[in-house]
Enzyme design. Sequence first.
Site, PDB file in Angstrom:
ATOM      1  N   GLY A 160      -4.177   2.526  -0.950  1.00 20.67           N
ATOM      2  CA  GLY A 160      -4.635   2.905  -2.007  1.00 20.67           C
ATOM      3  C   GLY A 160      -5.397   4.146  -1.414  1.00 20.67           C
ATOM      4  N   CYS A 182      -1.957  -0.102  -5.028  1.00 20.91           N
ATOM      5  CA  CYS A 182      -3.531  -0.662  -4.998  1.00 20.91           C
ATOM      6  C   CYS A 182      -3.479  -2.044  -4.438  1.00 20.91           C
ATOM      7  CB  CYS A 182      -4.258  -1.039  -6.265  1.00 20.91           C
ATOM      8  SG  CYS A 182      -4.125   0.604  -7.831  1.00 20.91           S
ATOM      9  N   TYR A 232       8.749  -0.164   2.842  1.00 18.82           N
ATOM     10  CA  TYR A 232       7.924   1.142   3.029  1.00 18.82           C
ATOM     11  C   TYR A 232       6.244   0.518   2.386  1.00 18.82           C
ATOM     12  CZ  TYR A 232       5.437   5.608   1.702  1.00 18.82           C
ATOM     13  OH  TYR A 232       4.072   6.049   1.328  1.00 18.82           O
ATOM     14  N   ASN A 276      -3.727  -5.045  -9.259  1.00 18.11           N
ATOM     15  CA  ASN A 276      -2.805  -4.803  -8.813  1.00 18.11           C
ATOM     16  C   ASN A 276      -1.301  -5.059  -9.306  1.00 18.11           C
ATOM     17  OD1 ASN A 276      -0.695  -5.008  -5.461  1.00 18.11           O
ATOM     18  ND2 ASN A 276      -0.564  -2.987  -6.511  1.00 18.11           N
ATOM     19  N   GLY A 277      -1.179  -3.551  -9.804  1.00 22.83           N
ATOM     20  CA  GLY A 277       0.171  -3.747 -10.006  1.00 22.83           C
ATOM     21  C   GLY A 277       1.099  -2.990 -11.529  1.00 22.83           C
TER      22      GLY A 277
END
Length: 477
Positions: free
Chosen positions: A41, A15, A255, A115-116
């Site tokens: 996302g 996210c 990435y 996020n996570g």
Amino acid sequence: MTNCDTANDGFHDECGVFGVLDHPEASNLTYLGLYAQQHRGQESAGIVSYDGDQFINRRGMGMVADIFQKKDIKRLSGRLAIGHVRYSTSGESGLRNCQPFSYEYAHGGIAMCHNGNIVNARVLRRELEENGSIFQSTSDTEVLIHLVAKSSSDTTEGRLKEAVSRLEGGFSFLVLTEDKLIGLRDRNGIRPLVLGQLDGVWVLASETCAFDLIGANYVRDVEPGEMVVIRKTGLESHKLLDNPSLRFCVFEYVYFSRPDSTLEGVNVYQARYGIGEQLADESPIDADMVIPVPDSGVPPAMGFAARSGIPLQMGLIRNHYVGRTFIEPRQSIRNFGVKLKLNANAAMIRGKRVILVDDSIVRGTTSRKIVEMVRAAGASEIHLRISSPPTRHSCFYGIDTPSDNELIANRMTQDEMCSAIGADSLAFVSRDGLYRAIKRPCSVHCDACFSGEYPVPIEGLERKNPPSLLRFNSKKR
Ligand code: AMP
């Protein structure tokens, strides 16, 4: 953010977050901040603003530009806003799990996004449910909201501190109250969170590319275990968690992040370029051209080409419009696979010895198809060079990876992988070489996906129901 539905347990979401306080264009800036972080996302997005009286919420499935119309941004009035983009890999990707979540509780309104991945979310949720909590979603983010609501502390900061001390995992949260924007990071700072300034006001985002779009200055990264509390009057830093020790996710450089972002002082493009140079030093090979697998293979391929003196050629062309408009074909015409996204330029490749550079091999399916395609386009030799060490372990801190036994590097030796993929040679950058290229010590990173050294215990967790292949590979950048 993770799905904590027991049936879908183990799915991880990637996210991006953005937040701003005390700006007349708060929701517009948040929209742009999400737009810049769309790569983090693409499944759903949402914005919550506070207009001085109430929290206003717009969440939807799909891409940022499709969800928010001009009228939505106008309706999201107020000088405070947070937003979220989500990529879920589970079946449970419906509206109820879209963030930010907003609630009314004993101390007023509160909104949150994340996020996570909270690795102990399931245990905490069970405990909360046994004590009467009712959840609206299957998201682990909601666990924090319930823990905050149950805290007996007098302040939001105190409630958050108490609640976050119970969480384990890799997470960055944004919290919005009626007069505060709060950003916090887990004690290892596994997921990114950066702080910037625009027109004298504070902004928070997952990546600095969001700041570039809105013209904000990058000030610093939120520290591991730190909570920044932003009010109209300024910013306060609180020590949220004991024993902070940076273990930033190295896969963000390999990435996940955008190459124009700078995270923890390292520019993502420069990191990738350096890894390509390192690969050329470690695994040289004579060839006619270096071909990147676009997009994330481009900077390392450039570094490889520059260091080896072998010319770089765009022998693979990417269709940038695949993804959300993709209508899944019937089985009978499905075999074009990776060709939907990438096409080999036969005129360039025919009769040539090529070095293909990609960022990672996960299941090995993409590499095998690309090698097949380049071979069919007439390459006489194909040498695959990978700008990360072999991915042997699942991530439990917010990057989508399948279970260990589906990772090709976990099942095969390098030679076996090379022949399964159909290349003439295969080499990965070494773990030491990766850090030499990034110019930072291994000790400040989490590279559990390569090394199996998990900074936060993951006992009892395993990946189930891995995402479908098409989804997994649908957002290469
Ligand atoms: P595979 O076919 O499973 O080996 O997938 C490898 C490809 O997926 C590489 O080209 C990567 O660029 C891409 N990739 C790596 N990690 C992820 C991820 N977490 N989500 C989506 N794609 C990924």
